[in-house]
Design a protein around this motif. Structure first.
Motif, PDB file in Angstrom:
ATOM      1  N   SER A   1       0.833  -1.199   0.000  1.00  0.00           N
ATOM      2  CA  SER A   1       0.000   0.000   0.000  1.00  0.00           C
ATOM      3  C   SER A   1       0.870   1.252   0.000  1.00  0.00           C
ATOM      4  N   LEU A   2       2.047   1.146   0.572  1.00  0.00           N
ATOM      5  CA  LEU A   2       2.923   2.319   0.593  1.00  0.00           C
ATOM      6  C   LEU A   2       3.375   2.691  -0.815  1.00  0.00           C
TER       7      LEU A   2
ATOM      8  N   ARG B   1       1.805   2.199  -3.502  1.00  0.00           N
ATOM      9  CA  ARG B   1       0.661   2.802  -4.167  1.00  0.00           C
ATOM     10  C   ARG B   1       0.462   4.245  -3.738  1.00  0.00           C
TER      11      ARG B   1
ATOM     12  N   ALA C   1      -6.135   0.623  -0.471  1.00  0.00           N
ATOM     13  CA  ALA C   1      -5.424  -0.454   0.217  1.00  0.00           C
ATOM     14  C   ALA C   1      -6.283  -1.044   1.333  1.00  0.00           C
TER      15      ALA C   1
ATOM     16  N   ARG D   1      -7.060  -3.705   9.214  1.00  0.00           N
ATOM     17  CA  ARG D   1      -7.049  -2.786  10.348  1.00  0.00           C
ATOM     18  C   ARG D   1      -8.031  -1.646  10.071  1.00  0.00           C
TER      19      ARG D   1
ATOM     20  N   TYR E   1      -4.491   3.067   7.896  1.00  0.00           N
ATOM     21  CA  TYR E   1      -3.974   3.101   6.528  1.00  0.00           C
ATOM     22  C   TYR E   1      -3.770   4.539   6.071  1.00  0.00           C
TER      23      TYR E   1
ATOM     24  N   ASP F   1      -0.772   6.197   7.738  1.00  0.00           N
ATOM     25  CA  ASP F   1       0.492   5.710   7.179  1.00  0.00           C
ATOM     26  C   ASP F   1       0.797   6.357   5.835  1.00  0.00           C
TER      27      ASP F   1
END
Lengths: 202, 202
Positions: A150-151, A153, B169, B178, B183, B186
DNA sequence: CCGAATTATTGGACGCGGTGTAATAACTAC
DNA sequence: GTAGTTATTACACCGCGTCCAATAATTCGG
Protein backbone atom coordinates in the motif's frame (compact mmCIF):
# COMPACT_ATOMS: atom_id res chain seq x y z
CA UNK A 1 7.61 1.18 -36.11
CA UNK A 2 6.75 3.41 -39.04
CA UNK A 3 3.01 3.22 -39.49
CA UNK A 4 2.76 5.33 -42.60
CA UNK A 5 1.24 3.08 -45.24
CA UNK A 6 2.11 3.44 -48.90
CA UNK A 7 -0.86 1.31 -49.70
CA UNK A 8 -4.56 1.92 -49.29
CA UNK A 9 -6.68 5.01 -49.36
CA UNK A 10 -4.78 8.11 -48.23
CA UNK A 11 -5.91 10.02 -45.18
CA UNK A 12 -8.07 13.00 -45.77
CA UNK A 13 -7.62 14.49 -42.34
CA UNK A 14 -5.18 14.39 -39.43
CA UNK A 15 -5.07 14.85 -35.68
CA UNK A 16 -3.68 18.33 -36.16
CA UNK A 17 -6.49 19.46 -38.42
CA UNK A 18 -9.15 18.15 -36.10
CA UNK A 19 -7.36 19.61 -33.13
CA UNK A 20 -7.29 23.05 -34.69
CA UNK A 21 -10.91 22.90 -35.73
CA UNK A 22 -11.82 21.89 -32.21
CA UNK A 23 -9.75 24.63 -30.65
CA UNK A 24 -11.49 27.27 -32.74
CA UNK A 25 -14.89 26.02 -31.77
CA UNK A 26 -13.98 25.70 -28.13
CA UNK A 27 -12.93 29.31 -28.06
CA UNK A 28 -16.11 30.40 -29.78
CA UNK A 29 -18.59 28.29 -27.87
CA UNK A 30 -16.74 26.75 -24.94
CA UNK A 31 -15.92 23.10 -24.75
CA UNK A 32 -19.23 21.97 -23.34
CA UNK A 33 -21.27 23.60 -26.08
CA UNK A 34 -19.39 22.26 -29.06
CA UNK A 35 -20.37 18.88 -30.38
CA UNK A 36 -18.27 16.30 -32.09
CA UNK A 37 -20.39 16.84 -35.17
CA UNK A 38 -19.35 20.45 -35.34
CA UNK A 39 -15.69 19.65 -34.97
CA UNK A 40 -15.84 17.07 -37.72
CA UNK A 41 -17.86 19.32 -39.96
CA UNK A 42 -15.43 22.19 -39.65
CA UNK A 43 -12.58 19.82 -40.40
CA UNK A 44 -14.44 18.65 -43.47
CA UNK A 45 -14.90 15.06 -42.43
CA UNK A 46 -17.67 12.98 -40.99
CA UNK A 47 -18.32 12.39 -37.34
CA UNK A 48 -17.06 8.84 -37.46
CA UNK A 49 -13.78 9.99 -38.89
CA UNK A 50 -13.26 12.08 -35.80
CA UNK A 51 -13.44 8.92 -33.73
CA UNK A 52 -10.88 7.41 -36.05
CA UNK A 53 -8.35 9.92 -34.79
CA UNK A 54 -9.51 10.43 -31.22
CA UNK A 55 -11.00 7.95 -28.83
CA UNK A 56 -13.24 10.55 -27.26
CA UNK A 57 -14.06 14.22 -27.40
CA UNK A 58 -11.93 14.98 -24.38
CA UNK A 59 -8.92 13.31 -25.94
CA UNK A 60 -8.51 16.39 -28.08
CA UNK A 61 -7.55 18.35 -25.02
CA UNK A 62 -4.72 16.13 -23.94
CA UNK A 63 -2.77 15.08 -27.02
CA UNK A 64 0.38 16.85 -25.93
CA UNK A 65 0.12 15.57 -22.39
CA UNK A 66 -0.31 12.02 -23.54
CA UNK A 67 2.75 12.20 -25.71
CA UNK A 68 4.82 13.50 -22.85
CA UNK A 69 3.51 11.06 -20.28
CA UNK A 70 4.46 8.10 -22.39
CA UNK A 71 8.07 8.88 -21.60
CA UNK A 72 7.65 8.05 -17.94
CA UNK A 73 8.14 4.32 -18.27
CA UNK A 74 11.21 4.87 -20.39
CA UNK A 75 12.75 7.23 -17.89
CA UNK A 76 12.08 4.81 -15.07
CA UNK A 77 13.61 1.94 -16.97
CA UNK A 78 16.70 4.01 -17.56
CA UNK A 79 17.18 4.69 -13.87
CA UNK A 80 20.33 3.36 -12.30
CA UNK A 81 19.68 0.66 -9.68
CA UNK A 82 22.23 2.19 -7.37
CA UNK A 83 20.33 5.40 -6.71
CA UNK A 84 17.66 5.30 -3.99
CA UNK A 85 14.25 4.49 -5.32
CA UNK A 86 12.44 7.69 -4.46
CA UNK A 87 15.31 9.75 -5.79
CA UNK A 88 15.01 7.83 -9.01
CA UNK A 89 11.30 8.52 -9.08
CA UNK A 90 11.77 12.22 -8.51
CA UNK A 91 14.43 12.43 -11.20
CA UNK A 92 12.41 10.44 -13.70
CA UNK A 93 9.30 12.55 -13.24
CA UNK A 94 11.33 15.72 -13.45
CA UNK A 95 13.04 14.56 -16.63
CA UNK A 96 9.70 13.78 -18.19
CA UNK A 97 8.59 17.29 -17.39
CA UNK A 98 11.79 18.67 -18.84
CA UNK A 99 11.16 16.77 -22.05
CA UNK A 100 7.84 18.53 -22.55
CA UNK A 101 8.24 21.27 -25.13
CA UNK A 102 7.81 24.59 -23.38
CA UNK A 103 5.84 26.14 -26.17
CA UNK A 104 3.24 23.41 -26.18
CA UNK A 105 1.04 24.40 -23.32
CA UNK A 106 -1.84 21.96 -23.31
CA UNK A 107 -4.87 23.64 -24.65
CA UNK A 108 -7.08 22.23 -21.98
CA UNK A 109 -5.17 23.95 -19.22
CA UNK A 110 -4.74 27.31 -20.87
CA UNK A 111 -8.44 27.75 -21.27
CA UNK A 112 -9.73 26.13 -18.12
CA UNK A 113 -11.92 29.13 -17.51
CA UNK A 114 -13.64 28.83 -20.86
CA UNK A 115 -14.69 25.25 -20.33
CA UNK A 116 -18.19 25.18 -18.88
CA UNK A 117 -17.93 22.39 -16.41
CA UNK A 118 -14.51 22.33 -14.88
CA UNK A 119 -15.29 19.04 -13.23
CA UNK A 120 -15.39 17.10 -16.43
CA UNK A 121 -12.07 18.58 -17.34
CA UNK A 122 -10.49 17.62 -14.05
CA UNK A 123 -11.93 14.16 -14.34
CA UNK A 124 -10.50 13.52 -17.75
CA UNK A 125 -7.20 15.02 -16.69
CA UNK A 126 -6.94 12.85 -13.64
CA UNK A 127 -7.67 9.82 -15.68
CA UNK A 128 -4.74 10.64 -17.88
CA UNK A 129 -2.53 10.82 -14.87
CA UNK A 130 -3.77 7.65 -13.29
CA UNK A 131 -2.84 5.73 -16.37
CA UNK A 132 0.74 6.20 -15.27
CA UNK A 133 0.15 5.23 -11.67
CA UNK A 134 0.52 1.53 -12.36
CA UNK A 135 3.88 2.02 -13.96
CA UNK A 136 5.11 4.12 -11.10
CA UNK A 137 3.71 1.82 -8.42
CA UNK A 138 5.34 -1.21 -9.99
CA UNK A 139 8.66 0.55 -10.16
CA UNK A 140 8.54 1.51 -6.51
CA UNK A 141 7.20 -1.83 -5.36
CA UNK A 142 9.86 -3.67 -7.26
CA UNK A 143 12.64 -1.98 -5.40
CA UNK A 144 11.06 -2.14 -1.99
CA UNK A 145 11.12 -5.39 -0.09
CA UNK A 146 8.46 -4.05 2.21
CA UNK A 147 5.53 -6.39 2.15
CA UNK A 148 3.34 -3.36 2.54
CA UNK A 149 2.40 -2.73 -1.04
CA UNK A 150 0.00 0.00 0.00
CA UNK A 151 2.92 2.32 0.59
CA UNK A 152 4.09 1.99 -2.99
CA UNK A 153 0.66 2.80 -4.17
CA UNK A 154 0.37 5.82 -1.94
CA UNK A 155 3.78 7.07 -3.02
CA UNK A 156 2.90 6.69 -6.68
CA UNK A 157 -0.43 8.43 -6.31
CA UNK A 158 0.94 11.29 -4.27
CA UNK A 159 3.87 11.84 -6.60
CA UNK A 160 1.67 12.05 -9.66
CA UNK A 161 -0.80 14.29 -7.93
CA UNK A 162 1.97 16.66 -6.95
CA UNK A 163 3.18 16.67 -10.53
CA UNK A 164 -0.30 17.50 -11.72
CA UNK A 165 -0.54 20.38 -9.29
CA UNK A 166 2.80 21.63 -10.52
CA UNK A 167 1.62 21.53 -14.10
CA UNK A 168 -1.40 23.54 -13.11
CA UNK A 169 0.77 26.10 -11.37
CA UNK A 170 3.07 26.27 -14.37
CA UNK A 171 0.18 27.12 -16.65
CA UNK A 172 -1.28 29.64 -14.23
CA UNK A 173 2.06 31.39 -13.96
CA UNK A 174 1.56 32.78 -17.46
CA UNK A 175 4.11 33.99 -19.93
CA UNK A 176 6.83 34.91 -17.46
CA UNK A 177 6.96 31.46 -15.99
CA UNK A 178 9.98 29.36 -15.31
CA UNK A 179 10.49 25.97 -16.92
CA UNK A 180 7.91 23.30 -16.22
CA UNK A 181 10.53 20.99 -14.82
CA UNK A 182 11.31 23.44 -12.03
CA UNK A 183 7.73 23.57 -10.86
CA UNK A 184 7.51 19.79 -10.99
CA UNK A 185 10.75 19.35 -9.11
CA UNK A 186 9.60 21.69 -6.37
CA UNK A 187 6.31 19.87 -5.97
CA UNK A 188 7.50 16.31 -6.31
CA UNK A 189 10.60 16.74 -4.18
CA UNK A 190 8.87 16.93 -0.80
CA UNK A 191 6.67 13.98 -1.57
CA UNK A 192 9.55 11.75 -2.54
CA UNK A 193 11.59 12.92 0.42
CA UNK A 194 8.76 12.10 2.75
CA UNK A 195 8.31 8.59 1.45
CA UNK A 196 12.03 7.98 1.20
CA UNK A 197 12.28 8.53 4.94
CA UNK A 198 9.76 5.75 5.49
CA UNK A 199 10.74 3.35 2.75
CA UNK A 200 14.47 3.61 3.15
CA UNK A 201 15.05 4.50 6.77
CA UNK A 202 18.78 4.41 6.17
CA UNK B 1 -31.70 21.82 8.75
CA UNK B 2 -34.30 19.08 8.63
CA UNK B 3 -35.71 19.05 5.16
CA UNK B 4 -38.38 16.45 5.70
CA UNK B 5 -41.61 18.03 4.54
CA UNK B 6 -44.92 17.33 6.23
CA UNK B 7 -46.67 18.69 3.21
CA UNK B 8 -46.85 17.44 -0.33
CA UNK B 9 -46.84 14.02 -1.85
CA UNK B 10 -44.89 11.51 0.22
CA UNK B 11 -41.84 9.85 -1.23
CA UNK B 12 -42.31 6.44 -2.72
CA UNK B 13 -38.65 5.56 -2.81
CA UNK B 14 -35.41 6.48 -1.10
CA UNK B 15 -31.69 6.56 -1.74
CA UNK B 16 -31.28 3.36 0.23
CA UNK B 17 -33.79 1.44 -1.85
CA UNK B 18 -32.27 2.55 -5.10
CA UNK B 19 -28.82 1.86 -3.79
CA UNK B 20 -29.71 -1.70 -2.89
CA UNK B 21 -31.41 -2.34 -6.19
CA UNK B 22 -28.37 -1.04 -7.96
CA UNK B 23 -26.00 -3.15 -5.90
CA UNK B 24 -27.91 -6.31 -6.77
CA UNK B 25 -27.80 -5.56 -10.44
CA UNK B 26 -24.15 -4.57 -10.38
CA UNK B 27 -23.30 -7.92 -8.85
CA UNK B 28 -25.35 -9.77 -11.42
CA UNK B 29 -24.32 -7.87 -14.52
CA UNK B 30 -21.40 -5.63 -13.58
CA UNK B 31 -21.67 -1.90 -13.35
CA UNK B 32 -21.12 -1.20 -17.01
CA UNK B 33 -23.86 -3.51 -18.17
CA UNK B 34 -26.64 -2.28 -15.93
CA UNK B 35 -28.69 0.66 -17.07
CA UNK B 36 -30.38 3.29 -15.02
CA UNK B 37 -33.67 1.96 -16.36
CA UNK B 38 -33.01 -1.40 -14.80
CA UNK B 39 -32.14 0.07 -11.44
CA UNK B 40 -35.26 2.17 -11.37
CA UNK B 41 -37.41 -0.69 -12.53
CA UNK B 42 -36.16 -2.99 -9.82
CA UNK B 43 -36.76 -0.28 -7.26
CA UNK B 44 -40.31 0.09 -8.55
CA UNK B 45 -39.98 3.64 -9.75
CA UNK B 46 -39.49 5.36 -13.04
CA UNK B 47 -36.16 6.31 -14.54
CA UNK B 48 -36.69 9.97 -13.85
CA UNK B 49 -37.26 9.27 -10.19
CA UNK B 50 -33.80 7.77 -10.03
CA UNK B 51 -32.38 11.10 -11.11
CA UNK B 52 -34.41 12.69 -8.37
CA UNK B 53 -32.28 10.89 -5.83
CA UNK B 54 -28.95 10.69 -7.62
CA UNK B 55 -27.32 13.16 -9.93
CA UNK B 56 -25.79 10.44 -12.02
CA UNK B 57 -25.44 6.70 -12.28
CA UNK B 58 -21.98 6.75 -10.76
CA UNK B 59 -23.18 8.71 -7.76
CA UNK B 60 -24.68 5.51 -6.45
CA UNK B 61 -21.22 4.15 -5.87
CA UNK B 62 -20.01 6.96 -3.71
CA UNK B 63 -22.78 7.92 -1.33
CA UNK B 64 -20.89 6.81 1.74
CA UNK B 65 -17.70 8.44 0.61
CA UNK B 66 -19.41 11.72 -0.05
CA UNK B 67 -20.95 11.76 3.39
CA UNK B 68 -17.62 11.14 5.03
CA UNK B 69 -15.70 13.65 2.95
CA UNK B 70 -18.01 16.45 3.94
CA UNK B 71 -16.43 16.33 7.37
CA UNK B 72 -13.07 17.51 6.13
CA UNK B 73 -13.83 21.20 6.21
CA UNK B 74 -15.23 20.85 9.71
CA UNK B 75 -12.16 19.05 10.97
CA UNK B 76 -9.90 21.66 9.43
CA UNK B 77 -11.86 24.48 10.99
CA UNK B 78 -11.54 22.84 14.37
CA UNK B 79 -7.77 22.64 14.15
CA UNK B 80 -5.84 24.59 16.72
CA UNK B 81 -3.80 27.45 15.24
CA UNK B 82 -0.84 26.55 17.42
CA UNK B 83 -0.11 23.22 15.80
CA UNK B 84 2.01 23.26 12.61
CA UNK B 85 0.04 23.36 9.40
CA UNK B 86 0.92 20.03 7.92
CA UNK B 87 0.46 18.32 11.24
CA UNK B 88 -2.99 19.79 11.41
CA UNK B 89 -3.68 18.58 7.89
CA UNK B 90 -2.52 15.08 8.67
CA UNK B 91 -4.60 14.93 11.82
CA UNK B 92 -7.68 16.33 10.16
CA UNK B 93 -7.54 13.86 7.29
CA UNK B 94 -6.92 11.00 9.67
CA UNK B 95 -9.83 12.03 11.87
CA UNK B 96 -12.10 12.15 8.84
CA UNK B 97 -11.05 8.61 8.01
CA UNK B 98 -11.63 7.57 11.60
CA UNK B 99 -15.12 8.99 11.45
CA UNK B 100 -16.01 6.72 8.57
CA UNK B 101 -18.03 3.78 9.84
CA UNK B 102 -15.94 0.66 9.48
CA UNK B 103 -18.83 -1.47 8.36
CA UNK B 104 -19.67 0.82 5.51
CA UNK B 105 -17.12 -0.19 2.96
CA UNK B 106 -18.00 1.76 -0.13
CA UNK B 107 -19.61 -0.58 -2.55
CA UNK B 108 -17.67 0.76 -5.46
CA UNK B 109 -14.38 -0.25 -3.97
CA UNK B 110 -15.32 -3.66 -2.72
CA UNK B 111 -16.23 -4.83 -6.16
CA UNK B 112 -13.68 -3.04 -8.24
CA UNK B 113 -12.94 -6.25 -10.05
CA UNK B 114 -16.50 -6.74 -11.13
CA UNK B 115 -16.80 -3.35 -12.70
CA UNK B 116 -15.86 -3.38 -16.33
CA UNK B 117 -13.48 -0.51 -16.70
CA UNK B 118 -11.42 0.02 -13.59
CA UNK B 119 -10.00 3.22 -14.95
CA UNK B 120 -13.27 5.00 -15.01
CA UNK B 121 -13.91 3.90 -11.49
CA UNK B 122 -10.59 5.12 -10.20
CA UNK B 123 -10.99 8.39 -11.96
CA UNK B 124 -14.45 9.04 -10.63
CA UNK B 125 -13.34 8.13 -7.14
CA UNK B 126 -10.35 10.36 -7.30
CA UNK B 127 -12.52 13.13 -8.60
CA UNK B 128 -14.65 12.87 -5.51
CA UNK B 129 -11.60 13.30 -3.41
CA UNK B 130 -10.30 16.19 -5.40
CA UNK B 131 -13.47 18.09 -4.75
CA UNK B 132 -11.96 18.64 -1.34
CA UNK B 133 -8.71 19.95 -2.73
CA UNK B 134 -9.89 23.54 -2.70
CA UNK B 135 -10.73 23.37 0.96
CA UNK B 136 -7.42 21.83 1.81
CA UNK B 137 -5.43 24.19 -0.36
CA UNK B 138 -7.08 27.21 1.19
CA UNK B 139 -6.36 25.93 4.66
CA UNK B 140 -2.70 25.40 3.89
CA UNK B 141 -2.31 28.62 1.97
CA UNK B 142 -3.92 30.60 4.75
CA UNK B 143 -1.35 29.54 7.26
CA UNK B 144 1.63 29.89 5.00
CA UNK B 145 2.97 33.32 4.27
CA UNK B 146 4.96 31.91 1.42
CA UNK B 147 4.05 33.74 -1.72
CA UNK B 148 4.44 30.49 -3.59
CA UNK B 149 0.87 29.33 -3.70
CA UNK B 150 1.78 26.44 -5.95
CA UNK B 151 3.23 24.62 -2.98
CA UNK B 152 -0.07 24.70 -1.12
CA UNK B 153 -1.77 23.28 -4.12
CA UNK B 154 0.77 20.52 -4.52
CA UNK B 155 0.58 19.65 -0.85
CA UNK B 156 -3.21 19.47 -0.96
CA UNK B 157 -3.27 17.31 -4.06
CA UNK B 158 -0.60 14.95 -2.86
CA UNK B 159 -2.20 14.55 0.54
CA UNK B 160 -5.57 13.69 -0.89
CA UNK B 161 -4.08 11.33 -3.43
CA UNK B 162 -2.25 9.50 -0.68
CA UNK B 163 -5.49 9.25 1.25
CA UNK B 164 -7.19 7.80 -1.79
CA UNK B 165 -4.47 5.21 -2.18
CA UNK B 166 -4.84 4.33 1.47
CA UNK B 167 -8.56 3.84 1.07
CA UNK B 168 -7.90 1.53 -1.82
CA UNK B 169 -5.42 -0.45 0.22
CA UNK B 170 -7.86 -0.63 3.11
CA UNK B 171 -10.48 -2.18 0.91
CA UNK B 172 -8.07 -4.56 -0.75
CA UNK B 173 -6.94 -5.78 2.65
CA UNK B 174 -10.23 -7.61 3.00
CA UNK B 175 -12.02 -8.68 6.12
CA UNK B 176 -8.97 -8.93 8.37
CA UNK B 177 -8.00 -5.36 7.81
CA UNK B 178 -7.05 -2.79 10.35
CA UNK B 179 -8.98 0.44 10.78
CA UNK B 180 -9.18 2.76 7.81
CA UNK B 181 -7.64 5.58 9.80
CA UNK B 182 -4.44 3.58 10.24
CA UNK B 183 -3.97 3.10 6.53
CA UNK B 184 -4.68 6.75 5.91
CA UNK B 185 -2.28 7.88 8.60
CA UNK B 186 0.49 5.71 7.18
CA UNK B 187 -0.02 7.07 3.68
CA UNK B 188 -0.63 10.71 4.52
CA UNK B 189 2.09 10.96 7.13
CA UNK B 190 5.07 10.90 4.75
CA UNK B 191 3.47 13.42 2.44
CA UNK B 192 2.77 15.90 5.20
CA UNK B 193 6.22 15.39 6.69
CA UNK B 194 7.82 16.05 3.36
CA UNK B 195 5.98 19.30 2.80
CA UNK B 196 6.37 20.39 6.38
CA UNK B 197 10.12 20.29 5.91
CA UNK B 198 9.78 22.74 3.05
CA UNK B 199 6.98 24.94 4.30
CA UNK B 200 8.14 25.24 7.86
CA UNK B 201 11.88 24.81 7.77
CA UNK B 202 11.99 25.42 11.47
C1' DC C 1 -66.06 18.39 2.85
C1' DC C 2 -63.85 21.35 -0.57
C1' DG C 3 -60.33 23.93 -2.89
C1' DA C 4 -55.46 25.79 -2.71
C1' DA C 5 -50.81 25.01 -2.12
C1' DT C 6 -47.04 21.87 -2.07
C1' DT C 7 -44.14 18.09 -3.29
C1' DA C 8 -43.07 13.58 -5.76
C1' DT C 9 -43.63 10.97 -9.56
C1' DT C 10 -44.24 10.17 -14.26
C1' DG C 11 -44.10 10.07 -19.39
C1' DG C 12 -42.29 11.88 -23.36
C1' DA C 13 -39.19 14.04 -26.03
C1' DC C 14 -34.65 15.61 -27.07
C1' DG C 15 -29.40 16.18 -27.55
C1' DC C 16 -25.09 14.21 -27.30
C1' DG C 17 -21.31 10.83 -26.83
C1' DG C 18 -19.83 6.57 -28.13
C1' DT C 19 -20.07 1.85 -30.58
C1' DG C 20 -20.74 -1.30 -34.26
C1' DT C 21 -21.38 -2.68 -38.99
C1' DA C 22 -21.53 -2.88 -43.60
C1' DA C 23 -20.77 -0.39 -47.84
C1' DT C 24 -17.81 2.28 -50.59
C1' DA C 25 -14.00 5.23 -52.08
C1' DA C 26 -9.10 5.83 -53.10
C1' DC C 27 -5.05 4.11 -53.56
C1' DT C 28 -0.96 0.33 -54.64
C1' DA C 29 0.75 -3.84 -56.46
C1' DC C 30 0.60 -7.34 -59.74
C1' DG D 1 -7.99 -4.72 -65.23
C1' DT D 2 -8.13 -7.23 -60.89
C1' DA D 3 -7.07 -8.14 -56.22
C1' DG D 4 -5.73 -6.39 -51.83
C1' DT D 5 -5.46 -2.67 -48.46
C1' DT D 6 -6.82 1.25 -45.91
C1' DA D 7 -9.76 5.44 -44.91
C1' DT D 8 -14.06 7.31 -45.00
C1' DT D 9 -18.85 7.21 -44.76
C1' DA D 10 -23.81 6.49 -43.75
C1' DC D 11 -26.84 4.35 -40.74
C1' DA D 12 -28.61 2.43 -36.85
C1' DC D 13 -28.37 1.78 -32.20
C1' DC D 14 -27.77 2.30 -27.01
C1' DG D 15 -27.45 4.78 -22.77
C1' DC D 16 -26.81 8.88 -19.97
C1' DG D 17 -28.52 13.13 -18.68
C1' DT D 18 -31.85 17.19 -19.16
C1' DC D 19 -36.10 19.53 -19.66
C1' DC D 20 -40.99 20.11 -19.39
C1' DA D 21 -45.61 19.55 -18.77
C1' DA D 22 -49.03 16.66 -16.58
C1' DT D 23 -50.65 14.31 -12.65
C1' DA D 24 -50.88 11.96 -8.16
C1' DA D 25 -50.78 12.28 -3.16
C1' DT D 26 -50.57 14.74 0.63
C1' DT D 27 -51.38 18.98 4.21
C1' DC D 28 -53.48 23.13 5.35
C1' DG D 29 -57.01 26.58 5.70
C1' DG D 30 -61.75 27.57 5.32
Amino acid sequence: MNHSPQVGRPRRSSQRILEESAAELFLEQTYARTTVDQIAQRAGVSRNTFFNYFGSKSDVLWVDIDETLERLSLELAAASPSVPVMDAVRDAVTRVAAAHPDDRVPWALTHVDLMGTREELEASGLRRLMKQSDVLRDFIGQRVRSADSSLSRAAAFATLAAAAAAAGAWVSAGVGRRALAEYVADAVGPVCAGFAAVIEPG
